[in-house]
Design a protein around this motif. Structure first.
Motif, mmCIF file in Angstrom:
data_model
loop_
_atom_site.group_PDB
_atom_site.id
_atom_site.type_symbol
_atom_site.label_atom_id
_atom_site.label_comp_id
_atom_site.label_asym_id
_atom_site.label_seq_id
_atom_site.Cartn_x
_atom_site.Cartn_y
_atom_site.Cartn_z
ATOM 1 N N CYS A 92 0.986 -94.596 -2.644
ATOM 2 C CA CYS A 92 -0.154 -94.836 -3.520
ATOM 3 C C CYS A 92 0.013 -93.944 -4.748
ATOM 4 O O CYS A 92 0.027 -92.713 -4.629
ATOM 5 N N SER A 122 -4.622 -102.148 -8.453
ATOM 6 C CA SER A 122 -6.067 -102.262 -8.312
ATOM 7 C C SER A 122 -6.763 -102.149 -9.665
ATOM 8 O O SER A 122 -6.224 -101.593 -10.616
ATOM 9 N N MET A 166 -3.300 -97.372 -6.652
ATOM 10 C CA MET A 166 -4.674 -97.145 -6.195
ATOM 11 C C MET A 166 -5.003 -95.664 -6.159
ATOM 12 O O MET A 166 -5.949 -95.237 -5.499
#
Length: 348
Positions: free
Chosen positions: A106, A190, A155
């Motif tokens: 991430c 995202s 994200m």
């Protein structure tokens, strides 16, 4: 002393300009890209199929631009959080999440964030600066598990669509044949719903898209996410309906569950109405508590009930497993803690 330019994070087209300016053969651009992204050279000197003169020229003008992490924390469940130095003594985070069938990183796209979501620790730092494409990909390149990675999700800290130029450039490097040559299906980006930039992303990238929803209701979402005052979740979903995503490209909705706020039967009905006919999936997420927040996470039993109700409505819904709770896994917690510690040390 004048700061050198950075090589890592340049696209093939940008490298072609570099070699042309330096009077090097055109094919040198491909060789440099190969060393940067495939052979993972640690220095310009390692680029052995370039002449000594070419390497000396490059070294005079450029740094590689690779930055090692400054801190690593490992969770009992195997999750690792890496802290990377960024602009002006600040930090960004990357979280490595190992599972049996995949190894996910991430990554962060900004230092801090200007979106001000009520539940997000990064937002409490405020916006500090954009990350360059090189700084985004450096997180992929510089963790110990770089060669094990199967997936990357944007994200982490920041709103990717608020840094769309550098995010798209980083995606180009990750997915191009001359770059890391990853399939875009291994990447998920995202957004909370910055509509114009989201359109660019949909049109210029093939990576998956994740939308942070957190409530289907206007006034409630405004309280949680100020972006709702500019681009509503209804506008976001209408924008998605303008595009044919094909069978391979995935749209998902992230839904952090807050006890007594967005976890009722009315919310099930609202989500179902909002997403009617849209091919997508919903990920329910446990809320990681952050300091000084009035919000509490929905109990697991109620999350299970909520998931079952949405599935009954024909919406593919899963509960995302919480990872790394013992190492400040919520975005922005570790970097904020490090900043606060630094400030405290400077006060004495």
């Amino acid at each position: 002393m004048e700061q050198k330019e950075v090589l890592f994070g340049k696209t093939l087209d940008e490298l072609k300009v570099v070699v042309k300016e330096m009077g090097l053969p055109g094919f040198s651009a491909g060789q440099i890209a190969d060393w940067l992204y495939k052979k993972k050279a640690g220095s310009i000197e390692e680029m052995s199929n370039l002449s000594k003169k070419a390497r000396a020229q490059l070294s005079e003008r450029f740094d590689m631009g690779l930055t090692p992490s400054s801190k690593v924390q490992t969770s009992a469940d195997g999750t690792k959080k890496y802290l990377f130095p960024a602009h002006k003594n600040l930090f960004v985070e990357a979280a490595y999440i190992p599972e049996e069938d995949r190894k996910t990183l991430c990554v962060s796209s900004q230092v801090g964030c200007k979106m001000g979501c009520l539940f997000c620790m990064t937002g409490k730092q405020g916006f500090q600066s954009q990350l360059t494409a090189g700084e985004i990909i450096n997180q992929v390149r510089s963790i110990d598990e770089s060669d094990l990675l199967t997936n990357v999700v944007y994200m982490g800290m920041g709103e990717p669509m608020d840094n769309i130029e550098e995010v798209l450039k980083s995606l180009q490097i990750l997915t191009s044949d001359w770059g890391f040559a990853w399939s875009p299906r291994r990447i998920n980006v995202s957004t909370i719903g910055v509509v114009p930039a989201m359109r660019r992303f949909i049109e210029e990238s093939e990576a998956h898209l994740a939308i942070s929803m957190h409530s289907p209701f206007d006034e409630e979402r405004k309280k949680l996410m100020p972006i709702q005052q500019v681009y509503t979740i209804e506008q976001v979903i209408e924008t998605l309906r303008d595009y044919d995503f094909g069978r391979q490209r995935r749209i998902s909705f992230e839904y952090i569950m807050f006890d007594g706020i967005n976890d009722t039967a009315a919310h099930v009905k609202g989500i179902s109405k909002l997403l009617n006919g849209l091919r997508c999936r919903i990920n329910l997420i446990k809320f990681h508590p952050i300091p000084d927040s009035p919000l509490r996470g929905t109990p697991h039993e109620r999350m299970v009930w909520f998931s079952e109700q949405l599935n009954k409505k024909g919406l593919v819904t899963t509960i995302r497993r919480s990872r790394g709770e013992d190492i400040y896994a919520a975005c922005g917690l570790l970097s904020t803690k490090t900043l606060v510690k630094k400030d405290e040390q400077q006060d004495y």
